[in-house]
Scaffold this motif. Structure first.
Motif, short mmCIF file in Angstrom:
data_model
loop_
_atom_site.label_atom_id
_atom_site.label_comp_id
_atom_site.label_asym_id
_atom_site.label_seq_id
_atom_site.Cartn_x
_atom_site.Cartn_y
_atom_site.Cartn_z
N MET A 100 0.82 -1.05 0.06
CA MET A 100 0.17 0.15 0.15
C MET A 100 0.86 1.28 -0.02
O MET A 100 1.70 1.44 0.69
CB MET A 100 -0.81 -0.06 1.48
N ARG A 101 0.65 2.31 -0.80
CA ARG A 101 1.17 3.44 -0.89
C ARG A 101 0.71 4.37 -0.12
O ARG A 101 -0.55 4.35 0.54
CB ARG A 101 1.22 4.03 -2.32
N LEU A 102 1.46 5.47 0.38
CA LEU A 102 1.02 6.39 1.29
C LEU A 102 -0.02 7.28 0.69
O LEU A 102 -0.82 7.42 1.52
CB LEU A 102 2.30 7.37 1.48
N CYS A 103 -0.21 7.41 -0.57
CA CYS A 103 -1.21 8.11 -1.18
C CYS A 103 -2.50 7.46 -1.04
O CYS A 103 -3.42 7.93 -1.25
CB CYS A 103 -1.08 8.73 -2.54
N ASP A 104 -2.62 6.18 -0.94
CA ASP A 104 -3.61 5.36 -0.70
C ASP A 104 -4.52 5.71 0.56
O ASP A 104 -5.75 5.29 0.70
CB ASP A 104 -3.36 3.74 -0.85
N PHE A 105 -3.69 6.10 1.61
CA PHE A 105 -4.34 6.53 2.86
C PHE A 105 -5.27 8.02 2.74
O PHE A 105 -6.24 8.08 3.42
CB PHE A 105 -3.40 6.94 4.05
N LYS A 106 -4.91 8.72 1.84
CA LYS A 106 -5.71 9.97 1.68
C LYS A 106 -7.05 9.74 1.17
O LYS A 106 -7.28 8.90 0.40
CB LYS A 106 -5.00 10.88 0.63
N ASP A 107 -7.80 10.42 2.01
CA ASP A 107 -9.44 10.39 1.78
C ASP A 107 -10.01 9.19 2.14
O ASP A 107 -11.30 8.77 1.68
CB ASP A 107 -9.53 10.87 0.20
N LYS A 108 -9.42 8.58 2.90
CA LYS A 108 -10.05 7.19 3.45
C LYS A 108 -11.10 7.70 4.32
O LYS A 108 -10.43 8.26 5.41
CB LYS A 108 -9.24 6.03 3.75
N GLN A 109 -12.14 7.23 4.62
CA GLN A 109 -13.02 7.50 5.71
C GLN A 109 -12.41 6.63 7.01
O GLN A 109 -12.00 5.52 6.86
CB GLN A 109 -14.46 7.17 5.56
N VAL A 110 -12.47 7.39 8.01
CA VAL A 110 -12.02 6.96 9.32
C VAL A 110 -13.36 6.72 10.30
O VAL A 110 -14.14 7.85 10.47
CB VAL A 110 -11.05 7.47 10.08
N GLY A 157 -13.92 11.24 10.18
CA GLY A 157 -13.60 11.89 8.89
C GLY A 157 -12.67 11.18 8.18
O GLY A 157 -12.72 10.02 8.24
N CYS A 158 -11.99 12.02 7.16
CA CYS A 158 -11.17 11.44 6.13
C CYS A 158 -9.79 11.73 6.59
O CYS A 158 -9.46 12.89 6.90
CB CYS A 158 -11.39 11.94 4.92
N VAL A 159 -8.95 10.91 6.22
CA VAL A 159 -7.44 10.87 6.21
C VAL A 159 -6.90 12.25 5.51
O VAL A 159 -7.17 11.99 4.46
CB VAL A 159 -6.62 9.88 6.11
N SER A 160 -6.53 13.01 6.19
CA SER A 160 -5.83 14.32 5.36
C SER A 160 -4.08 14.18 5.36
O SER A 160 -3.67 14.63 4.32
CB SER A 160 -5.88 15.60 6.01
N ASP A 161 -3.55 13.56 6.34
CA ASP A 161 -1.94 13.38 6.42
C ASP A 161 -1.40 12.22 7.18
O ASP A 161 -2.43 11.63 8.05
CB ASP A 161 -1.56 14.67 6.76
N ILE A 162 -0.41 11.99 7.23
CA ILE A 162 0.00 10.91 8.21
C ILE A 162 1.49 11.61 8.91
O ILE A 162 2.10 12.45 8.21
CB ILE A 162 0.52 9.60 7.36
N ILE A 163 1.91 10.85 9.96
CA ILE A 163 2.95 11.32 10.62
C ILE A 163 3.80 9.86 10.63
O ILE A 163 3.55 8.85 11.14
CB ILE A 163 2.77 11.90 12.10
N PRO A 166 -10.46 -1.12 1.66
CA PRO A 166 -10.25 -0.33 0.30
C PRO A 166 -10.73 1.05 0.45
O PRO A 166 -10.21 1.92 -0.29
CB PRO A 166 -11.02 -1.11 -0.81
N ASP A 167 -11.80 1.43 1.23
CA ASP A 167 -12.37 2.55 1.30
C ASP A 167 -12.42 3.28 2.56
O ASP A 167 -12.60 4.65 3.06
CB ASP A 167 -13.90 2.38 0.78
N ILE A 168 -12.14 2.37 3.71
CA ILE A 168 -12.50 2.84 5.15
C ILE A 168 -11.21 2.45 6.06
O ILE A 168 -10.45 1.52 5.57
CB ILE A 168 -13.66 2.55 5.74
N ILE A 169 -10.90 3.18 7.13
CA ILE A 169 -9.99 2.79 8.09
C ILE A 169 -10.67 2.55 9.32
O ILE A 169 -11.62 3.44 9.85
CB ILE A 169 -8.91 3.74 8.28
#
Length: 87
Positions: free
Chosen positions: A1-11, A21-27, A68-71
């Motif tokens: 999984m790539r880092l860009c795959d996390f963006k915009d997944k619903q949490v 909400g949706c993932v906006s960034d990672i640390i 695939p769509d949510i965390i």
């Protein structure tokens, strides 16, 4: 999984079944390259016109499953308050 795959997944929080909400960034840890936290923007101010005044920094160990769509995360009400950063 790539880092860009996390963006915009619903949490979604498993404890109360609420959408955080949706993932906006990672640390991530620069030395190890491992992800340590995900950042989810908090609720919008006044119809989203004035932006947001807080965000959730959710530790990686609170993530239960990544689909695939949510965390799915597991945060109690007290933990959710503790991980909310107010600007």
């Amino acid at each position: 999984m790539r880092l860009c795959d996390f963006k915009d997944k619903q949490v979604i929080n498993l404890c109360d079944c609420c959408v955080i909400g949706c993932v906006s960034d990672i640390i991530f840890n620069e030395c190890t390259g491992k992800i340590t936290d995900i950042i989810v923007p908090g609720p919008a101010r006044l119809c989203g016109i004035f932006g947001r005044d807080s965000e959730y920094i959710i530790p990686w160990n609170h993530i239960c499953q990544i689909g695939p769509d949510i965390i799915l995360v597991k945060l109690t009400h007290e933990e959710a308050k503790a991980h909310k950063v107010i600007f």
